[in-house]
Design a protein around this motif. Structure first.
Motif, PDB file in Angstrom:
ATOM      1  N   MET A 131       0.844  -1.198   0.000  1.00 39.97           N
ATOM      2  CA  MET A 131       0.000   0.000   0.000  1.00 39.97           C
ATOM      3  C   MET A 131       0.874   1.242   0.000  1.00 39.97           C
ATOM      4  N   LYS A 132       0.416   2.260  -0.743  1.00 33.26           N
ATOM      5  CA  LYS A 132       1.116   3.530  -0.780  1.00 33.26           C
ATOM      6  C   LYS A 132       0.263   4.610  -0.112  1.00 33.26           C
ATOM      7  N   GLY A 133       0.901   5.733   0.217  1.00 35.52           N
ATOM      8  CA  GLY A 133       0.205   6.799   0.929  1.00 35.52           C
ATOM      9  C   GLY A 133       0.324   8.135   0.225  1.00 35.52           C
ATOM     10  N   TYR A 191      -8.253   2.906   0.012  1.00 32.64           N
ATOM     11  CA  TYR A 191      -8.919   2.483  -1.219  1.00 32.64           C
ATOM     12  C   TYR A 191      -8.151   1.379  -1.928  1.00 32.64           C
ATOM     13  N   ASP A 192      -8.890   0.548  -2.670  1.00 27.22           N
ATOM     14  CA  ASP A 192      -8.244  -0.387  -3.581  1.00 27.22           C
ATOM     15  C   ASP A 192      -7.804   0.367  -4.842  1.00 27.22           C
ATOM     16  N   ASN A 193      -7.168  -0.344  -5.759  1.00 28.82           N
ATOM     17  CA  ASN A 193      -6.568   0.314  -6.914  1.00 28.82           C
ATOM     18  C   ASN A 193      -7.585   0.883  -7.901  1.00 28.82           C
ATOM     19  N   SER A 194      -8.836   0.433  -7.814  1.00 32.52           N
ATOM     20  CA  SER A 194      -9.846   0.942  -8.749  1.00 32.52           C
ATOM     21  C   SER A 194     -10.161   2.415  -8.512  1.00 32.52           C
ATOM     22  N   VAL A 195      -9.629   2.977  -7.425  1.00 31.69           N
ATOM     23  CA  VAL A 195      -9.925   4.371  -7.091  1.00 31.69           C
ATOM     24  C   VAL A 195      -9.448   5.328  -8.183  1.00 31.69           C
ATOM     25  N   ALA A 198      -7.906  -1.353   8.335  1.00 34.49           N
ATOM     26  CA  ALA A 198      -8.235  -0.578   7.134  1.00 34.49           C
ATOM     27  C   ALA A 198      -7.214  -0.830   6.024  1.00 34.49           C
ATOM     28  N   GLY A 199      -5.942  -0.968   6.407  1.00 35.63           N
ATOM     29  CA  GLY A 199      -4.889  -1.151   5.422  1.00 35.63           C
ATOM     30  C   GLY A 199      -4.903  -2.497   4.747  1.00 35.63           C
ATOM     31  N   SER A 200      -5.665  -3.438   5.277  1.00 34.64           N
ATOM     32  CA  SER A 200      -5.741  -4.767   4.673  1.00 34.64           C
ATOM     33  C   SER A 200      -6.725  -4.807   3.504  1.00 34.64           C
ATOM     34  N   VAL A 201      -7.326  -3.681   3.176  1.00 34.82           N
ATOM     35  CA  VAL A 201      -8.310  -3.637   2.098  1.00 34.82           C
ATOM     36  C   VAL A 201      -7.670  -4.036   0.769  1.00 34.82           C
ATOM     37  N   LYS A 202      -8.289  -4.998   0.111  1.00 29.51           N
ATOM     38  CA  LYS A 202      -7.848  -5.427  -1.215  1.00 29.51           C
ATOM     39  C   LYS A 202      -8.910  -5.135  -2.267  1.00 29.51           C
ATOM     40  N   ASP A 203     -10.153  -5.126  -1.799  1.00 34.36           N
ATOM     41  CA  ASP A 203     -11.271  -4.929  -2.708  1.00 34.36           C
ATOM     42  C   ASP A 203     -12.302  -4.050  -2.010  1.00 34.36           C
ATOM     43  N   ILE A 243       0.786   5.757  -7.651  1.00 35.67           N
ATOM     44  CA  ILE A 243       0.005   4.642  -7.098  1.00 35.67           C
ATOM     45  C   ILE A 243       0.291   3.347  -7.852  1.00 35.67           C
ATOM     46  N   GLY A 244       0.399   3.444  -9.166  1.00 37.87           N
ATOM     47  CA  GLY A 244       0.661   2.254  -9.971  1.00 37.87           C
ATOM     48  C   GLY A 244      -0.433   1.228  -9.816  1.00 37.87           C
ATOM     49  N   ASN A 245      -0.060   0.007  -9.453  1.00 42.11           N
ATOM     50  CA  ASN A 245      -1.021  -1.084  -9.291  1.00 42.11           C
ATOM     51  C   ASN A 245      -1.355  -1.368  -7.830  1.00 42.11           C
TER      52      ASN A 245
END
Length: 288
Positions: free
Chosen positions: A1-3, A176-180, A123-128, A97-99
């Protein structure tokens, strides 16, 4: 995860204090304001951070924090040419953010309280999907408000409602997941010409992919957007540090306890501030 830390804007509610400086560089007691949101990302074990700010201020942040290597991190910087809303952070930061999944924190929010790290971990464990936070306030009509069920599933989101459906305000911390990225790109500007974080969150809500983590009693969430907010935040930090002897948002301490830097590196950082109480605290951590 990135911030991502969003540290833009003009800070007009704090004029003339912010007439010539970014609000997030103002002092909150003994540290620049941006130390506090950065510490939250570090407590979330996020080592890659993007700071977004106005063109005229970006070099100030670079001078303050550098590339992050002294903290065992990687800090990069991006300019937001004009205010386009909070959700614009994901468009500005797309390449960064990348992937990966991403956490966004506003540069003027301060969080402090017991049990915060486990909530960040959850919260940081969010994948989807996405995770927001809820904080109980007496008058929620001044904030974005979240309504939720017993399992933490969000039922509704309202922006400064006249008749709130709950007493839980939404602080400026989002996972957020990457779809953001694509979601942010698809948003239409609001009446004030910005792409709104509330609209982004409603997209997740409509798909039943939005959850809330509650910050309970005894937890502090401080907004520093007004004169009184600045003074109250400084008073709070000073009182807690003097009473407990433990520092809030000491980046060097967090980096050391995360095992991102060595004891030798910690001592070296403490020497930079050795004439201050802040530096003496860092050195005391190295000796303990």
């Amino acid at each position: 995860m990135k911030g991502i830390i969003l540290a833009g804007g003009k800070g007009t509610r704090l004029f003339p204090i912010t007439k010539g400086i970014s609000k997030q560089l103002l002092p909150i007691y003994d540290k620049p304001m941006i130390y506090y949101p950065l510490s939250v990302l570090m407590l979330s074990k996020i080592r890659e951070v993007l700071i977004i700010s106005n063109p005229e201020y970006i070099d100030f942040y670079k001078n303050l924090l550098g590339d992050g290597s002294s903290l065992g991190m990687k800090i990069t910087y991006q300019v937001q040419e004009r205010p386009r809303g909070l959700a614009d952070a994901f468009i500005v930061g797309e390449e960064f953010i990348g992937n990966d999944s991403v956490c966004l924190i506003l540069g003027d929010n301060i969080f402090y309280g017991q049990g915060f790290v486990p909530r960040l971990d959850a919260a940081g464990s969010v994948k989807d999907g996405a995770v927001i936070f809820g904080y109980y306030v007496k008058d929620p009509s001044e904030f974005g408000v979240v309504e939720f069920d017993s399992e933490g599933n969000v039922l509704s989101l309202e922006e400064k409602p006249n008749q709130p459906k709950s007493n839980y305000a939404i602080p400026g911390l989002y996972f957020y997941d990457n779809s953001v990225i694509n979601r942010a790109k698809s948003l239409k500007a609001s009446a004030r010409g910005e792409i709104e974080i509330t609209d982004l969150n409603k997209g997740y809500l409509n798909e039943q992919r939005l959850k809330v983590e509650l910050l309970g009693r005894g937890f502090a969430w401080l907004d520093t957007g007004t004169y009184d907010g600045l003074a109250n935040a400084s008073d709070f930090v000073r009182t807690m540090q003097k009473r407990t002897g433990l520092y809030i948002a000491c980046l060097e301490e967090i980096a050391y306890k995360n095992q991102w830097i060595s004891k030798e590196a910690l001592c070296k950082l403490g020497q930079v501030y050795k004439k201050t109480e802040y530096g003496k605290y860092i050195l005391s951590i190295a000796k303990s």
